[in-house]
Design a protein around this motif. Structure first.
Motif, PDB file in Angstrom:
ATOM      1  N   ASP A 112       0.840  -1.211   0.000  1.00  0.00           N
ATOM      2  CA  ASP A 112       0.000   0.000   0.000  1.00  0.00           C
ATOM      3  C   ASP A 112       0.871   1.255   0.000  1.00  0.00           C
ATOM      4  O   ASP A 112       0.604   2.198  -0.738  1.00  0.00           O
ATOM      5  CB  ASP A 112      -0.914   0.017   1.239  1.00  0.00           C
ATOM      6  N   GLN A 113       1.935   1.248   0.820  1.00  0.00           N
ATOM      7  CA  GLN A 113       2.840   2.404   0.863  1.00  0.00           C
ATOM      8  C   GLN A 113       3.530   2.609  -0.482  1.00  0.00           C
ATOM      9  O   GLN A 113       3.658   3.746  -0.962  1.00  0.00           O
ATOM     10  CB  GLN A 113       3.910   2.222   1.943  1.00  0.00           C
TER      11      GLN A 113
ATOM     12  N   ALA B 251       1.068   3.990  -3.005  1.00  0.00           N
ATOM     13  CA  ALA B 251       0.582   5.332  -2.667  1.00  0.00           C
ATOM     14  C   ALA B 251       1.517   6.416  -3.192  1.00  0.00           C
ATOM     15  O   ALA B 251       1.108   7.560  -3.358  1.00  0.00           O
ATOM     16  CB  ALA B 251       0.406   5.478  -1.150  1.00  0.00           C
ATOM     17  N   ARG B 252       2.761   6.031  -3.438  1.00  0.00           N
ATOM     18  CA  ARG B 252       3.740   7.034  -3.899  1.00  0.00           C
ATOM     19  C   ARG B 252       3.443   7.397  -5.286  1.00  0.00           C
ATOM     20  O   ARG B 252       3.577   7.560  -6.244  1.00  0.00           O
ATOM     21  CB  ARG B 252       5.158   6.479  -3.779  1.00  0.00           C
TER      22      ARG B 252
END
Length: 137
Positions: free
Chosen positions: A132-133, A136-137
């Motif tokens: 997810d991280q 998200a970028r």
């Protein structure tokens, strides 16, 4: 976070031919911080054990039906009326055919599946959060 370790000592048979085999003590290991893998340390005649790492799914499937390709193949069969699981291992150092008692192997695998149910491995590794991280970028 507390990690779970599931271990078992088990005597396997190294199959040399149709008529000859010899016992090989082994330690089966599973750790919840490496949830996709099982580790087997074979205590052969060398000072250090010979270590192999398998996919847990491969070993679970191999208790029920032939599976695997390449370096590791696993399949169930019967020897003298007893259920066994055969593991064919190959590496640049050589090849080995090992026989494990099916009931004892399956009981140990069941303990690993209770410790970390199938499908929950990614949660333990935090892969969903990391993915997810990244996305998200």
């Amino acid at each position: 976070m507390q990690h779970t370790v599931v271990e078992r000592e088990l005597e396997l048979q190294l199959i040399l031919s149709a008529d000859h085999s010899f016992p090989v003590p082994a330690r089966l290991g599973y750790r919840s911080d490496d949830p996709y893998a099982v580790h087997i340390a074979f205590h052969v005649t060398s000072e250090q054990p010979v270590n192999w790492t398998f996919s847990r799914d491969l070993l679970v499937e191999g208790v029920f039906r032939p599976c695997g390709q390449g370096d590791v193949k696993v399949w169930p069969t019967k020897v003298d009326g007893r259920g066994v699981v055969l593991m064919a291992l190959s590496s640049p150092d050589g090849e080995a055919l090992l026989q494990a008692p099916a009931a004892q192997l399956a009981a140990w695998l069941e303990r690993t599946l209770r410790a970390v149910p199938p499908g929950s491995e990614a949660e333990l590794l935090g892969m969903d959060g990391a993915l997810d991280q990244l996305l998200a970028r």
